[in-house]
Structures are given as structure tokens and as C-alpha cells.
Write an enzyme that holds these catalytic residues in place. Structure first.
Site, PDB file in Angstrom:
ATOM      1  NE  ARG A  46      47.163  36.751  42.398  1.00  0.00           N
ATOM      2  CZ  ARG A  46      47.418  37.909  41.771  1.00  0.00           C
ATOM      3  NH1 ARG A  46      48.345  38.728  42.247  1.00  0.00           N
ATOM      4  NH2 ARG A  46      46.759  38.245  40.694  1.00  0.00           N
ATOM      5  CE1 TYR A  52      19.312  49.435  72.102  1.00  0.00           C
ATOM      6  CE2 TYR A  52      17.815  48.558  73.762  1.00  0.00           C
ATOM      7  CZ  TYR A  52      18.350  48.530  72.485  1.00  0.00           C
ATOM      8  OH  TYR A  52      17.906  47.593  71.584  1.00  0.00           O
ATOM      9  CE1 TYR A 105      36.275  39.439  32.373  1.00  0.00           C
ATOM     10  CE2 TYR A 105      38.246  40.620  33.066  1.00  0.00           C
ATOM     11  CZ  TYR A 105      37.585  39.844  32.146  1.00  0.00           C
ATOM     12  OH  TYR A 105      38.220  39.465  31.000  1.00  0.00           O
ATOM     13  CG  ASN A 109      14.997  45.791  73.472  1.00  0.00           C
ATOM     14  OD1 ASN A 109      15.833  45.713  74.371  1.00  0.00           O
ATOM     15  ND2 ASN A 109      15.306  45.690  72.201  1.00  0.00           N
ATOM     16  CE  LYS A 148      38.937  37.840  42.634  1.00  0.00           C
ATOM     17  NZ  LYS A 148      40.145  37.958  41.782  1.00  0.00           N
TER      18      LYS A 148
HETATM   19  C1  UD1 Z   1      41.491  38.806  31.228  1.00  0.00           C
HETATM   20  C2  UD1 Z   1      41.649  38.854  29.699  1.00  0.00           C
HETATM   21  C3  UD1 Z   1      42.821  39.792  29.340  1.00  0.00           C
HETATM   22  C4  UD1 Z   1      42.545  41.179  29.942  1.00  0.00           C
HETATM   23  C5  UD1 Z   1      42.301  41.065  31.427  1.00  0.00           C
HETATM   24  C6  UD1 Z   1      41.842  42.410  31.983  1.00  0.00           C
HETATM   25  C7  UD1 Z   1      40.976  36.633  28.910  1.00  0.00           C
HETATM   26  C8  UD1 Z   1      41.426  35.347  28.392  1.00  0.00           C
HETATM   27  N1  UD1 Z   1      41.923  37.524  29.210  1.00  0.00           N
HETATM   28  O1  UD1 Z   1      42.688  38.217  31.714  1.00  0.00           O
HETATM   29  O2  UD1 Z   1      42.928  39.918  27.948  1.00  0.00           O
HETATM   30  O3  UD1 Z   1      43.643  42.028  29.661  1.00  0.00           O
HETATM   31  O4  UD1 Z   1      41.278  40.118  31.728  1.00  0.00           O
HETATM   32  O5  UD1 Z   1      41.749  42.350  33.357  1.00  0.00           O
HETATM   33  O6  UD1 Z   1      39.781  36.873  29.019  1.00  0.00           O
HETATM   34  N2  UD1 Z   1      36.551  33.799  35.361  1.00  0.00           N
HETATM   35  C9  UD1 Z   1      35.515  32.905  35.505  1.00  0.00           C
HETATM   36  N3  UD1 Z   1      35.670  31.636  35.035  1.00  0.00           N
HETATM   37  C10 UD1 Z   1      36.810  31.231  34.400  1.00  0.00           C
HETATM   38  C11 UD1 Z   1      37.864  32.160  34.258  1.00  0.00           C
HETATM   39  C12 UD1 Z   1      37.705  33.431  34.738  1.00  0.00           C
HETATM   40  O7  UD1 Z   1      34.472  33.239  36.068  1.00  0.00           O
HETATM   41  O8  UD1 Z   1      36.857  30.058  33.998  1.00  0.00           O
HETATM   42  C13 UD1 Z   1      36.379  35.171  35.872  1.00  0.00           C
HETATM   43  C14 UD1 Z   1      37.364  35.490  36.978  1.00  0.00           C
HETATM   44  O9  UD1 Z   1      36.804  35.175  38.226  1.00  0.00           O
HETATM   45  C15 UD1 Z   1      37.574  36.979  36.784  1.00  0.00           C
HETATM   46  C16 UD1 Z   1      37.359  37.214  35.295  1.00  0.00           C
HETATM   47  O10 UD1 Z   1      36.658  36.088  34.828  1.00  0.00           O
HETATM   48  O11 UD1 Z   1      36.594  37.744  37.468  1.00  0.00           O
HETATM   49  C17 UD1 Z   1      38.667  37.394  34.526  1.00  0.00           C
HETATM   50  O12 UD1 Z   1      39.460  36.238  34.633  1.00  0.00           O
HETATM   51  P1  UD1 Z   1      41.016  36.293  34.875  1.00  0.00           P
HETATM   52  O13 UD1 Z   1      41.511  34.911  34.958  1.00  0.00           O
HETATM   53  O14 UD1 Z   1      41.340  37.219  35.967  1.00  0.00           O
HETATM   54  O15 UD1 Z   1      41.501  36.916  33.468  1.00  0.00           O
HETATM   55  P2  UD1 Z   1      42.867  37.656  33.215  1.00  0.00           P
HETATM   56  O16 UD1 Z   1      43.959  36.652  33.179  1.00  0.00           O
HETATM   57  O17 UD1 Z   1      43.008  38.795  34.135  1.00  0.00           O
END
Ligand code: UD1
Ligand code: CA
Length: 451
Positions: A15, A349, A103, A369, A22
Site C-alpha cells: 500500500r 564555500y 514490528y 577543492n 516499506k
Molecule cells: C497483527 C496481529 C493482530 C494485531 C495487529 C496489531 C497477527 C496474526 N495479528 O495483525 O492481532 O492486532 O498486528 O497491529 O499477528 N510480517 C512478516 N512476515 C509475515 C507476516 C507479517 O514479517 O509473514 C510482518 C509485517 O511486515 C508487519 C508485521 O509482521 O511488520 C505485522 O504483520 P501484519 O500482517 O501487518 O499483521 P496484522 O494483520 O496487522
């Protein structure tokens, strides 16, 4: 108890509509993922693991720049948050203590929150989850409590209507017994609405195995995650508001704080004055009592005590201003040490140079320079006086107490105390200006008759 950090940063961030992963988009002058690492730094972690996926090589390079000790774990396919944590297994093989999961796209977690989670771990809970009660619970995971204990987490997609009515949500950060975390993760399946391995299922697995889980509540502002450019811009505004408030609290005077922009690592000393419209890019330190006047741009530089910079000055990487220096309008300084009390007041400069204490560089001084291939050094001695519009063709040295005549092109070293004249001698032709003007006017008049 030893701490370890696992920062999840494998998501694509589609997104963002960007070719850049990102977590490499900058916030406060540092890539997004660096903020999660900085929050975790308060725990003095033994191990820091960054789980990368999309754009892994670029993230790896950026991480190495920030801290060569960060361990990179590759998550080739993004199969869910539990799977992502599982990728850190090799890095934390024999770890004990607590593994904190953060995260990479969630930059505002306060160190105090992580410390409260560490305290809950010390009380004997195997899994500590961050909880919050958002204004709009939306699609967050819901924390299912029973008799004051955390029973499980249910993802919104999988939740019943009753569960969706729960207002206590999962903030995402977790603190888990490091000796257990990978065994618990092995117990997590992907039989759910998203077909993903949910880290959130770790609570249920831990409970089933007789371990206890609990919640530490924190403020919604800490959970702000970045998914779009608009959210990134909003996060930048929050970051700047906090940085300005911190600077004011620390005794910095700002007449228009909303127009001053800080970086994650800007240090400004007590009683410094920052005028409106000043930008601090990364790596700037300003000592006590210095004044940064309006419309100045500073990056990778040090400003000594009581120095005055600007208005409209540009300090670039490696500009080292000693105490009581004066850098005036439309002056650019790069990779140069400016000695105590030295002045570069106008339109100059100064790059790849050393300027001695109390030297005075006149308007329009330029250190030449760059020869098109190499950069060369200019050395200006203490108390030297550089006449206006002097070109200093580096490598060159102007001695202590020496002078250059204005308009000089200095190509050879100037001994201490000498005056260097490097310009053509002036010749006056009496009456010639008036005669030339008369001739030109006559020419113009003749042309008009031709038309
Ligand atoms: C997650 C939580 C949710 C919580 C929310 C808070 C889970 C299943 N759900 O949901 O309960 O309320 O965060 O913001 O954990 N990522 C990876 N590899 C993957 C999947 C994700 O590195 O395979 C990373 C993403 O880049 C991101 C973070 O983990 O930085 C969270 O993943 P995202 O898919 O955003 O989780 P949410 O659906 O927001
Ligand atoms: Ca998210």
C-alpha cells in the site's frame, strides 16, 4: 534476565505504492525499522534479529549501516507472523531470557512499555502480550480474558460476533520466554481464515502446555503502524511534534517550533536558540548557547557553544564548528574544521578545509577543492585574513596571521604573516568609459535609422 529483539520487517508494504521496501522509508531521518530497534535498545538486548523478506538485500545493507551486529534472518515467503518469528530460530538457538517481538513498521513503542513487559516476564509469565483499547477496534486481534488471565487471542477475521465485541485488542508486541518460543511456535498451525501462521496463537499453545500468559496495557499512540504514504506523513508529524516538545523541555528556545524539523539523532544543548524554518537532517549536534538563525539547513555536523549560524546557512557532512564561530548568510561548509572564534560571514564555500582560530574569511571566499576527479585540502592558519572573493585553489595553505588581497586566486602556499596578491594589477584609462558609452549610443541610433 537477558533480552533479545526480533523485529519483523518482511512484509511487502504494497500500500506504500513504492519500489522501496516499506521499512526503508525514512521517519525522522532514519529508516522505519530503526525506530523499533531504538525502542528496544533500552532493554540492552543481547541479540537483535531483523526478519527481512521483500527487498531483503536493501534492508540488509541499511541494517548493516546502522549496526553491523544486527543478525538478518530471511523469510522467503510471508506465511504469517508466527512463521516470521520462526525465521529467527537459528539466531536465537540457545537463547534464554526474553525474546521481544516488534514490528518494523510500528515506530512509536515506548521503551517504558517494553520494560513493563519485561517486569511481567520476571513475574513468571511465559507469554506477555501488549494490549490496548483503541477508539475504533477495527480489525485488530481481540484479547480473550478469563478470570483476569489471558486465555487466547482471536484474529478479527476468525472472531465470532461476541469476540468482535471485545474492546481490548492486540497491540502486536510480545515478550516470550526465549527458551520456549520456538517450541511454542512449532505448535502453531495455519488452519484459519487467512491460512497464515498467526503469532497470536502462541497464547493458546502456551496455555495448553501449562504456561501462563498475561497482558500489559499501553497507549494506542504507541501502536501506530505505517501502511500508506499518508500514514507515514502523519507519523512524521507526530515524530516532529515529540521532538519539538523534547527540545523545549530540554531548554532550547524556539520562537516557531512548528517550523523546525528534527532528526532521530539531533542533539541541541541548553539555551541554544533555534530560529524559524531550520532543518536538522541526520547527525547534528548543537552545543549550549549556540544560535541557529532562520532558514538554515544542517546535516552531519557539530556546532560549538555560542556559535551563530545563518540565516540561510548550509552545514553539510563533516562541518565542525568550534566555540564562538560565526557562519553567516549563504555560506556552505562541508568537511571542514572551523577554529574557535573564526568567522565566515557571507556568501562563501568552505569544503575540505581547516580554518584556524580567529581567522576571518571575507565575503565570497571559495575553497576550490575539486579538480574534477580528486578533492584537495585547504589549510588556513590562525588569525589569517582572507580578502573578499579569494579563490583558494587546493591543495593550498595560507599561514597563520597571513592575508590575501581581495579578488586573489591563490595557487601557491602563503607563508605565515605574509600578504598574498594573486590578481592582475589595475590600469586606469582616463576618459575611456565616457568615450565608449558615446560610441555605443551612436551605434544604437544608427541601427534605428536602418530599420
Ligand atoms: C497483527 C496481529 C493482530 C494485531 C495487529 C496489531 C497477527 C496474526 N495479528 O495483525 O492481532 O492486532 O498486528 O497491529 O499477528 N510480517 C512478516 N512476515 C509475515 C507476516 C507479517 O514479517 O509473514 C510482518 C509485517 O511486515 C508487519 C508485521 O509482521 O511488520 C505485522 O504483520 P501484519 O500482517 O501487518 O499483521 P496484522 O494483520 O496487522
Ligand atoms: Ca499491520
Amino acid at each position: 534476565m537477558a533480552s533479545h529483539l526480533i523485529v519483523l520487517a518482511a512484509g511487502q508494504g504494497s500500500r506504500m505504492q513504492s519500489d522501496l521496501p516499506k521499512v526503508l522509508h525514512p521517519l525522522g531521518g532514519a529508516p522505519l525499522f530503526a525506530h523499533a530497534l531504538a525502542s528496544g535498545a533500552a532493554l540492552e538486548p543481547q541479540t537483535r534479529v531483523l526478519v527481512v523478506g521483500h527487498g531483503g538485500d536493501a534492508v540488509r545493507a541499511a541494517a548493516a549501516d546502522i549496526d553491523p551486529d544486527i543478525v538478518i534472518a530471511q523469510q522467503v515467503e510471508q506465511l504469517g507472523t508466527a512463521h516470521a518469528v520462526g525465521c529467527a530460530r537459528a539466531a536465537l538457538a540457545d537463547a534464554t531470557g526474553t525474546a521481544f517481538v516488534l514490528y518494523g513498521d510500528t515506530p512509536f513503542v515506548r521503551p517504558e512499555t517494553l520494560e513493563r513487559m519485561a517486569a511481567a516476564r520476571a513475574e513468571g509469565h511465559a507469554v506477555v502480550v501488549s494490549g490496548f483499547t483503541p477508539a475504533d477496534p477495527g480489525r485488530y486481534g481481540r484479547l480473550v480474558m478469563r478470570d483476569g488471565a489471558l486465555e487466547r487471542i482471536v484474529e478479527y477475521k476468525d472472531a465470532s460476533d461476541d469476540e468482535r465485541a471485545i474492546t481490548l485488542c492486540n497491540g502486536g508486541i510480545m515478550a516470550v520466554d526465549a527458551a520456549l518460543i520456538f517450541d511454542l511456535i512449532d505448535g502453531i498451525g495455519n488452519d484459519n481464515a487467512a491460512g497464515e501462521y498467526y503469532l497470536t496463537d502462541i497464547v493458546q499453545v502456551a496455555r495448553d502446555r501449562g504456561h501462563s500468559a498475561t497482558v500489559v496495557e499501553f497507549d494506542e499512540s504507541e501502536t501506530l503502524g505505517i501502511n500508506t504514504r499518508a500514514e507515514l506523513a502523519r507519523a512524521e508529524a507526530i515524530f516532529q511534534a515529540r521532538a519539538r516538545a523534547d527540545a523545549l523541555d530540554n531548554g532550547v528556545t524556539m520562537t516557531a517550533p512548528d517550523t523546525v524539523f528534527f532528526s532521530h539523532d539531533t542533539h541541541v544543548g541548553r539555551d541554544a536558540v533555534i530560529e524559524p524554518n531550520v532543518i536538522f537532517a541526520a547527525g547534528v549536534t548543537v552545543e549550549s548557547g549556540a544560535t541557529i538563525r532562520a532558514f538554515s539547513h544542517l546535516e552531519g555536523c557539530h556546532v560549538g557553544a555560542r556559535a551563530v549560524v545563518g540565516p540561510y546557512a548550509r552545514l553539510r557532512r563533516g562541518a565542525e564548528l568550534s566555540n564562538d564561530t560565526r557562519i553567516g548568510n549563504f555560506v556552505e561548509i562541508k568537511n571542514a574544521q572551523i577554529g574557535d572564534g573564526a568567522k565566515v560571514n557571507h556568501l562563501s564555500y568552505v569544503g575540505d578545509a581547516t580554518v584556524g582560530a580567529a581567522a576571518n574569511l571575507g565575503a565570497g571566499t571559495v575553497t576550490c577543492n575539486y579538480d574534477g576527479v580528486f578533492k584537495h585540502h585547504t589549510d588556513i592558519g590562525a588569525r589569517a585574513f582572507i580578502g573578499s572573493s579569494t579563490m583558494l585553489v587546493a591543495p593550498v595553505r595560507v599561514g597563520a596571521d597571513a592575508m590575501t588581497a581581495s579578488g586573489s586566486v591563490i595557487t601557491a602556499d602563503v607563508p605565515d604573516g605574509a600578504l598574498a596578491l594573486g590578481r592582475a594589477r589595475q590600469v586606469n584609462k582616463p576618459g575611456l568609459a565616457a568615450r565608449m558609452i558615446d560610441r555605443l549610443r551612436a551605434l544604437k541610433a544608427n541601427k534605428k535609422e536602418d530599420v
